[in-house]
Enzyme design. Sequence first.
Site, short mmCIF file in Angstrom:
data_model
loop_
_atom_site.label_atom_id
_atom_site.label_comp_id
_atom_site.label_asym_id
_atom_site.label_seq_id
_atom_site.Cartn_x
_atom_site.Cartn_y
_atom_site.Cartn_z
N GLY A 44 0.84 -1.19 0.00
CA GLY A 44 0.00 0.00 0.00
C GLY A 44 0.87 1.23 0.00
N GLN A 49 3.00 9.97 1.34
CA GLN A 49 4.29 9.27 1.39
C GLN A 49 5.18 9.59 0.18
OE1 GLN A 49 2.32 5.26 2.23
NE2 GLN A 49 4.18 5.15 3.46
N CYS A 95 5.54 0.09 7.74
CA CYS A 95 5.20 1.23 6.89
C CYS A 95 6.45 1.64 6.11
CB CYS A 95 4.71 2.39 7.77
SG CYS A 95 4.23 3.84 6.83
N LEU A 96 6.27 1.89 4.82
CA LEU A 96 7.43 2.27 4.01
C LEU A 96 8.06 3.57 4.50
CD1 LEU A 96 6.09 1.46 0.41
CD2 LEU A 96 7.65 0.09 1.81
N HIS A 137 -4.92 1.29 7.17
CA HIS A 137 -3.58 1.85 7.34
C HIS A 137 -3.35 2.99 6.34
CE1 HIS A 137 0.93 1.40 8.07
NE2 HIS A 137 0.89 2.12 6.97
N GLU A 138 -3.70 2.74 5.07
CA GLU A 138 -3.48 3.76 4.04
C GLU A 138 -4.41 4.95 4.23
OE1 GLU A 138 -0.81 3.52 2.43
OE2 GLU A 138 -0.49 1.45 3.05
N HIS A 141 -3.11 7.36 6.57
CA HIS A 141 -2.08 8.25 6.02
C HIS A 141 -2.68 9.56 5.49
CE1 HIS A 141 1.81 6.34 6.25
NE2 HIS A 141 1.36 5.20 5.76
#
Length: 183
Positions: A44, A49, A95-96, A137-138, A141
């Site tokens: 994701g 991000q 998380c990236l 989660h996304e 963000h």
Amino acid sequence: MIYPIVLYGDPVLKKRAKDIPHGEDIKELVADMFDTMYAASGVGLAAPQIGKSIRIFVVDDRPMMEEDEEGIKKAFINPEILEEDGEPWAFEEGCLSIPGIREDVKRKPFVKIRYYDEEWNEHIEEFDDIHARVIQHEYDHIEGILFTDYITSFKKRLIKGKLANISKGKVDADYRVKVPIKR
Ligand code: CO
């Protein structure tokens, strides 16, 4: 185009993102976001991000699926979570933007969401299990929320040093990152 991934500590990750004007051509952005996500082996990726405070995220959770399960690959534009339901369950998230840190996060297993796809068709769909989790989660963000916001202050103290290092760009990631600007 593959974007560098914005790291923990950048103010763009803490901001509530803005809606995209309806009908705007976002196909290239969606393709770039998928490319960026795949280049970082993510499932994701949300626009903040890549430094853009707009309400869009992409998901491809097929790598997380067992052989007999079907994953989802979708872009969610101007999404709105309409409902979350069920008994919260814990799962270790990463998380990236926060490389090297994984923590258990509790989330409800069912989500109903309204969103547009990259052709600006409106959808109202329900997701459960891992799909719901990745979407939640996304979605967080674009609301300016990170999974580390959910962990206990005790655990947060334990990873404080790691988080500080990430915000200084001291990370071990095999993808391009953007180090937060100190101001
Ligand atoms: Co994330």
